[in-house]
Design an enzyme around this catalytic site. Structure first.
Site, short mmCIF file in Angstrom:
data_model
loop_
_atom_site.label_atom_id
_atom_site.label_comp_id
_atom_site.label_asym_id
_atom_site.label_seq_id
_atom_site.Cartn_x
_atom_site.Cartn_y
_atom_site.Cartn_z
N ASP A 164 -9.27 -2.98 -7.05
CA ASP A 164 -8.84 -2.01 -6.28
C ASP A 164 -9.68 -0.67 -6.36
O ASP A 164 -9.35 0.05 -7.56
CB ASP A 164 -7.07 -1.84 -6.52
CG ASP A 164 -6.80 -1.24 -5.21
OD1 ASP A 164 -7.39 -0.12 -4.82
OD2 ASP A 164 -5.65 -1.27 -4.74
N HIS B 238 -7.83 -4.20 -2.86
CA HIS B 238 -6.56 -3.49 -2.37
C HIS B 238 -6.43 -4.43 -1.14
O HIS B 238 -7.32 -5.08 -0.47
CB HIS B 238 -6.76 -1.93 -1.83
CG HIS B 238 -5.66 -1.36 -1.41
ND1 HIS B 238 -4.74 -0.85 -2.28
CD2 HIS B 238 -5.01 -1.07 -0.39
CE1 HIS B 238 -3.87 -0.36 -1.81
NE2 HIS B 238 -4.04 -0.37 -0.55
N CYS C 137 0.93 -1.08 -0.14
CA CYS C 137 0.12 -0.15 0.12
C CYS C 137 0.81 1.26 -0.13
O CYS C 137 1.66 1.57 -1.00
CB CYS C 137 -1.00 -0.15 1.22
SG CYS C 137 -2.17 1.29 1.24
#
Length: 290
Positions: A227, A259, A170
């Protein structure tokens, strides 16, 4: 800092939320661990027995004693080194366990606390606050310098400077791309769902898509087709830009993943995709001599 709705969408898979509804909806969806991951444990728990491990302090360029988690196989080495970069939630158990998993594969792994000057994400009550009061205040230049300090420490403490790699998740995935453009000694990089584009700010003046010409490290990008914070079109654009520039990169898009599909302490976890991505990461490192 203005926090966009897409920032929330990328952190809360499957729940496109406004800033006003984030806290209530995320709690209703069982996202307490996403907000306060330090209180939770990874689904995967890797024993430290037989490994050398501990919390260390690394002197940063500005003199700050940078806190980090370190683990490596028992013995003198030198071992190939992997810098492990966290999400916005900082250096919690999932990141530590990821380091131990790497050590079980023969690596020295170091996960620095890159937020320590700005604050502790574990003490903040919401993702919105973490983004606005901590993450937005962390300069990319500071992070690059801190990672350089980690690489130097590793070389002097059982790591092999000729076999240095990085991986991140991330926020750490974006940092992985930036470090691939920053350190010419880096042998390999694996970015897990790291944002590729964004608005330039004082602390983040450039994003990965702006730095293609400077990326000389081979990068593997692992992304989710669902995502909500990183469009597949951004990934495809980066793939084309890297190829056009003659850069060494591969991209894997997992069609059903959102995600944070590797984050086994969160509802976003997808075991099959996470296992496949992990195997690809290890193969990428070894193929590049790390």
């Amino acid at each position: 800092m203005l926090v966009k709705d897409s920032d929330f969408d990328s952190l809360v898979p499957g729940l496109p939320l406004s800033r006003r509804t984030f806290v209530g909806a995320s709690l209703a969806a069982g996202f307490a661990l996403a907000v306060r991951p330090a209180q939770g444990q990874s689904v995967i728990q890797t024993e430290a027995s037989g490994l050398s491990t501990g919390d260390i302090s690394i002197k940063a360029a500005d003199g700050v004693p940078l806190r980090a988690y370190w683990v490596q196989p028992s013995g003198k080495g030198p071992f190939p080194t992997v810098l492990v970069i966290s999400e916005i939630f900082g250096l919690h158990e999932y990141i530590r366990d990821t380091c131990r998993r790497l050590a079980r594969q023969g690596y020295q792994a170091i996960a620095p606390n890159l937020f320590q000057r700005q604050g502790d994400p574990a003490s903040v009550g919401s993702v919105a606050e973490i983004l606005s009061t901590i993450v937005s205040k962390v300069p990319d230049a500071q992070v690059m310098s801190d990672l350089d300090a980690c690489a130097s420490w590793a070389a002097a403490n059982g790591g092999d400077p000729a076999r240095l790699a990085i991986t991140g998740f991330c926020w750490g995935g974006r940092i992985t791309w930036l470090y691939a453009a920053h350190n010419p000694q880096l042998r390999a990089a694996v970015a897990w769902y790291g944002r590729l584009t964004g608005v330039a700010t004082g602390t983040s003046p450039k994003h990965p898509a702006d730095l293609v010409g400077h990326i000389n490290t081979p990068v593997l990008g692992l992304y989710g087709g669902k995502d909500q914070g990183i469009p597949v079109s951004d990934v495809e654009d980066m793939r084309e830009d890297m190829a056009r520039a003659g850069k060494r990169a591969e991209f894997v898009i997992y069609p059903e993943a959102g995600h944070a599909f590797h984050a086994d302490y969160r509802p976003s976890y997808r075991a099959e995709d996470a296992i496949d991505g992990w195997a690809r990461m290890l193969a990428w490192f070894r193929d590049k001599g790390v």
